[in-house]
Design an enzyme around this catalytic site. Structure first.
Site, PDB file in Angstrom:
ATOM      1  N   HIS A 308      56.911  69.063   8.685  1.00  0.00           N
ATOM      2  CA  HIS A 308      55.449  69.309   8.289  1.00  0.00           C
ATOM      3  C   HIS A 308      55.214  70.621   7.824  1.00  0.00           C
ATOM      4  O   HIS A 308      55.575  71.665   9.067  1.00  0.00           O
ATOM      5  CB  HIS A 308      54.584  68.704   9.320  1.00  0.00           C
ATOM      6  CG  HIS A 308      52.675  68.665   8.659  1.00  0.00           C
ATOM      7  ND1 HIS A 308      52.084  69.740   8.336  1.00  0.00           N
ATOM      8  CD2 HIS A 308      52.773  67.425   8.058  1.00  0.00           C
ATOM      9  CE1 HIS A 308      51.145  69.222   7.898  1.00  0.00           C
ATOM     10  NE2 HIS A 308      51.328  67.612   7.410  1.00  0.00           N
ATOM     11  N   ASP A 366      54.187  59.725   8.702  1.00  0.00           N
ATOM     12  CA  ASP A 366      54.429  58.927   8.193  1.00  0.00           C
ATOM     13  C   ASP A 366      55.638  58.493   7.974  1.00  0.00           C
ATOM     14  O   ASP A 366      56.519  57.350   8.258  1.00  0.00           O
ATOM     15  CB  ASP A 366      55.131  59.685   6.774  1.00  0.00           C
ATOM     16  CG  ASP A 366      54.199  60.140   5.537  1.00  0.00           C
ATOM     17  OD1 ASP A 366      53.993  61.568   5.392  1.00  0.00           O
ATOM     18  OD2 ASP A 366      53.530  59.641   5.204  1.00  0.00           O
TER      19      ASP A 366
HETATM   20  C1  SDX Z   1      52.843  64.655   4.286  1.00  0.00           C
HETATM   21  O1  SDX Z   1      50.231  68.800   3.881  1.00  0.00           O
HETATM   22  C2  SDX Z   1      50.453  68.085   4.712  1.00  0.00           C
HETATM   23  O2  SDX Z   1      49.342  68.496   5.666  1.00  0.00           O
HETATM   24  C3  SDX Z   1      50.715  66.069   4.383  1.00  0.00           C
HETATM   25  C4  SDX Z   1      50.243  65.441   5.172  1.00  0.00           C
HETATM   26  C5  SDX Z   1      48.538  65.430   5.114  1.00  0.00           C
HETATM   27  O3  SDX Z   1      47.914  64.481   6.017  1.00  0.00           O
HETATM   28  O4  SDX Z   1      47.908  65.688   3.698  1.00  0.00           O
HETATM   29  O5  SDX Z   1      50.817  65.692   6.137  1.00  0.00           O
HETATM   30  C6  SDX Z   1      51.050  64.430   4.907  1.00  0.00           C
HETATM   31  O6  SDX Z   1      52.575  65.180   3.395  1.00  0.00           O
HETATM   32  C7  SDX Z   1      53.974  64.597   5.440  1.00  0.00           C
HETATM   33  C8  SDX Z   1      54.908  65.261   5.711  1.00  0.00           C
HETATM   34  C9  SDX Z   1      55.817  63.778   4.511  1.00  0.00           C
HETATM   35  N1  SDX Z   1      56.933  64.834   4.028  1.00  0.00           N
HETATM   36  C10 SDX Z   1      57.749  64.563   4.672  1.00  0.00           C
HETATM   37  O7  SDX Z   1      58.284  63.430   5.599  1.00  0.00           O
HETATM   38  C11 SDX Z   1      59.132  64.508   3.749  1.00  0.00           C
HETATM   39  C12 SDX Z   1      60.372  65.627   4.772  1.00  0.00           C
HETATM   40  N2  SDX Z   1      59.844  66.469   5.361  1.00  0.00           N
HETATM   41  C13 SDX Z   1      60.133  67.542   4.611  1.00  0.00           C
HETATM   42  O8  SDX Z   1      60.478  67.485   3.102  1.00  0.00           O
HETATM   43  C14 SDX Z   1      59.156  68.653   4.669  1.00  0.00           C
HETATM   44  O9  SDX Z   1      59.486  69.173   6.262  1.00  0.00           O
HETATM   45  C15 SDX Z   1      57.937  68.985   4.297  1.00  0.00           C
HETATM   46  C16 SDX Z   1      58.248  68.824   2.141  1.00  0.00           C
HETATM   47  C17 SDX Z   1      57.282  67.958   4.780  1.00  0.00           C
HETATM   48  C18 SDX Z   1      57.821  70.162   5.045  1.00  0.00           C
HETATM   49  O10 SDX Z   1      58.434  71.463   4.002  1.00  0.00           O
HETATM   50  P1  SDX Z   1      58.429  73.110   4.198  1.00  0.00           P
HETATM   51  O11 SDX Z   1      57.174  73.359   5.272  1.00  0.00           O
HETATM   52  O12 SDX Z   1      58.352  73.477   2.749  1.00  0.00           O
HETATM   53  O13 SDX Z   1      59.517  73.267   4.834  1.00  0.00           O
HETATM   54  P2  SDX Z   1      60.838  73.891   4.500  1.00  0.00           P
HETATM   55  O14 SDX Z   1      60.936  72.377   3.032  1.00  0.00           O
HETATM   56  O15 SDX Z   1      60.800  74.936   3.929  1.00  0.00           O
HETATM   57  O16 SDX Z   1      62.044  74.070   5.579  1.00  0.00           O
HETATM   58  C19 SDX Z   1      62.123  74.498   6.542  1.00  0.00           C
HETATM   59  C20 SDX Z   1      63.288  74.422   7.144  1.00  0.00           C
HETATM   60  C21 SDX Z   1      63.993  74.177   5.910  1.00  0.00           C
HETATM   61  O17 SDX Z   1      65.484  74.940   6.820  1.00  0.00           O
HETATM   62  P3  SDX Z   1      66.214  76.717   5.909  1.00  0.00           P
HETATM   63  O18 SDX Z   1      66.305  76.788   4.622  1.00  0.00           O
HETATM   64  O19 SDX Z   1      65.282  76.721   6.421  1.00  0.00           O
HETATM   65  O20 SDX Z   1      67.172  76.125   6.421  1.00  0.00           O
HETATM   66  O21 SDX Z   1      63.530  73.377   7.812  1.00  0.00           O
HETATM   67  C22 SDX Z   1      64.121  72.176   6.939  1.00  0.00           C
HETATM   68  C23 SDX Z   1      64.167  72.367   5.437  1.00  0.00           C
HETATM   69  O22 SDX Z   1      65.830  72.449   5.621  1.00  0.00           O
HETATM   70  N3  SDX Z   1      63.805  70.941   7.317  1.00  0.00           N
HETATM   71  C24 SDX Z   1      64.131  69.680   6.823  1.00  0.00           C
HETATM   72  C25 SDX Z   1      63.112  68.566   7.197  1.00  0.00           C
HETATM   73  N4  SDX Z   1      61.907  69.433   6.830  1.00  0.00           N
HETATM   74  C26 SDX Z   1      62.319  70.519   6.931  1.00  0.00           C
HETATM   75  N5  SDX Z   1      65.710  69.633   7.230  1.00  0.00           N
HETATM   76  C27 SDX Z   1      65.748  67.815   7.095  1.00  0.00           C
HETATM   77  N6  SDX Z   1      64.564  66.806   7.649  1.00  0.00           N
HETATM   78  C28 SDX Z   1      63.828  67.932   7.622  1.00  0.00           C
HETATM   79  N7  SDX Z   1      62.810  66.658   7.124  1.00  0.00           N
END
Ligand code: SDX
Length: 431
Positions: A308, A366
């Protein structure tokens, strides 16, 4: 705690600029850069808005480190345990917990707005039966502007309130109709003798051939899912609604834009993607393979339902959702649901893995919602529409807050341009 300075000094070359600092009632201080470009001729740069506040707000606050979520100051775990969705809607819209007579009046108003214009039934019939329900919802909610002209004047507070009530009341009806249409069953009209959650379940699962009695445990679980998804600060879809509204677009167009944004798998589409991932994993013995893929920089795969932007601790909604999952699965006699077993094993394995611990990737809202919704009988394609109907109150509350802001300006971000500088056109014979 040291007194917060009232200004920040930015030094560029031999020039210094004083930027005001504003202190919140909770959360980080903010540096006010509204005059930066005029003073220093520079933009700030923050793709994804990881360090940028787009607005001030009094509606919802998240403490990502503590894993806390407050709606008008009330913690989500208390609201999930003691309140119910329409009371939370009143709280988000009006800013306080209603007295009994205020709540009764509000619930009666919403109940009596749940039917949609009969002509909209024809609108539905233009879609293919296999259309994704989110495609139908984007279209149908946007089309509300073509049916409810008397609540599109955003400068009239009463029309704004009627539009808010209509959206909260009618989006569940539209979501249920999208489901019925996709399975070839007749639409089921709303029932005023049922509460909000029970009415939604009835519109989804009743058929004309026999009476459908809503199980109160399922209705309670449904209401809790609505409450847990109601609002969440300036997330992507809420920011979309605010940006659309800043141009003066009508409320139905703005909420349709929010629904479109929510559809993405990184946002509200994650509940569908999470359940599909759990089904693809299948059995717990395959979990290490998927965790390895999630950690592999060369693999775009991510664990759906994990991570998140704000929470760097457990998403408090996931904690409550996990409790509901056990209740619903027990009721449905599927407490031995292999998908739930895989989900719990995946959660344990991921939380024990240094990669997820270091990056503070915890289950989010989720992760468990899809398991509950599937146990309730919904297809995965209905998971995000349910998220959208739950979040409608958050979107309209934030929309109302923005329109009441005397400083409202159209949202128009700038950019870091890396393209070609001016060059002359070349005739085709000379290329
Ligand atoms: C919702 O914003 C809100 O409030 C949203 C929400 C709401 O109520 O409105 O809470 C609802 O959208 C919840 C989130 C649902 N999405 C998912 O579950 C999809 C999987 N999660 C990821 O796509 C990700 O965690 C996000 C999109 C939720 C957050 O992404 P960020 O904050 O942009 O973080 P990032 O992509 O920069 O990740 C930071 C690091 C990265 O690694 P590095 O580049 O630093 O090496 O963490 C890794 C990412 O690769 N990472 C993950 C991961 N999520 C982040 N690695 C593996 N699996 C994951 N799920």
């Amino acid at each position: 705690m040291a007194e917060t300075p009232k200004t920040a000094t930015l030094t560029i070359g031999d020039q210094s600029y004083e930027l005001p600092i504003h202190s919140p009632t909770a959360g980080p201080d903010v540096i006010d850069i509204r005059k930066l470009y005029a003073q220093a001729g520079v933009f700030t740069y923050d793709p994804g808005f990881t360090s940028t506040a787009s607005t001030d707000s009094t509606i919802t606050f998240i403490d990502g480190d503590k894993g806390e979520l407050l709606h008008r100051g009330y913690p989500i775990d208390q609201l999930a345990a003691k309140s119910h969705y329409l009371e939370v809607c009143f709280l988000l819209l009006y800013g306080y917990l209603p007295k009994a007579d205020e709540l009764e009046k509000f619930e009666n108003t919403i109940t009596r707005h749940t039917m949609i214009h009969e002509q909209m039934h024809n609108f539905f019939r233009g879609f293919r039966r296999d259309a994704h329900p989110m495609a139908v919802m984007v279209g149908a909610v946007g089309a509300m502007a073509a049916f409810y002209h008397d609540s599109t004047d955003i400068n009239d507070p009463r029309q704004r309130e009627i539009a808010s009530h209509r959206l909260i009341a009618k989006v569940p009806t539209i979501a249920a109709m999208a489901y019925k249409y996709s399975i070839g069953q007749p639409f089921v009209y709303p029932r005023n003798d049922l509460d909000y959650a029970a009415n939604f379940l009835h519109m989804c699962f009743a058929v004309p051939a026999e009476e459908y009695v809503v199980d109160p445990i399922l209705a309670r679980a449904m209401d809790r899912i609505f409450t847990l998804h109601a609002d969440h600060e300036q997330n992507a879809s809420t920011s979309t609604v605010r940006l659309a509204s800043s141009s003066g677009a009508n409320p139905f167009a703005c909420i349709a834009a929010g629904i479109a944004c929510l559809w993405g798998p990184a946002h509200g589409g994650a509940n569908q993607a999470c359940l599909e991932m759990l089904k693809e994993i299948g059995t717990p013995d395959r979990i290490p393979e998927y965790i390895a893929r999630a950690k592999d920089k060369n693999d775009p795969f991510r664990l759906m339902g994990f991570g998140h932007r704000v929470y760097k601790n457990f998403d408090p909604r996931a904690t409550v959702m996990k409790q509901s999952a056990d209740e619903v699965l027990d009721l449905m006699g599927v407490e031995n649901n292999p998908i739930l077993a895989t989900a719990k094993e995946l959660e344990t394995a991921a939380l024990a893995d240094p990669y997820f611990a270091e990056k503070k990737l915890f289950p989010n809202v989720d992760f468990y919602s899809g398991i509950i919704l599937e146990a309730m009988g919904f297809p995965t394609s209905m998971f995000t529409p349910i998220f959208a109907l739950s979040r409608t109150v958050g979107w309209v509350s934030q929309w109302q807050e923005q329109l009441a802001d005397p400083q409202l300006k159209i949202g128009r971000p700038r950019q870091l341009y890396l393209g070609e500088t001016t060059r002359d056109y070349v005739d085709i014979e000379n290329r």
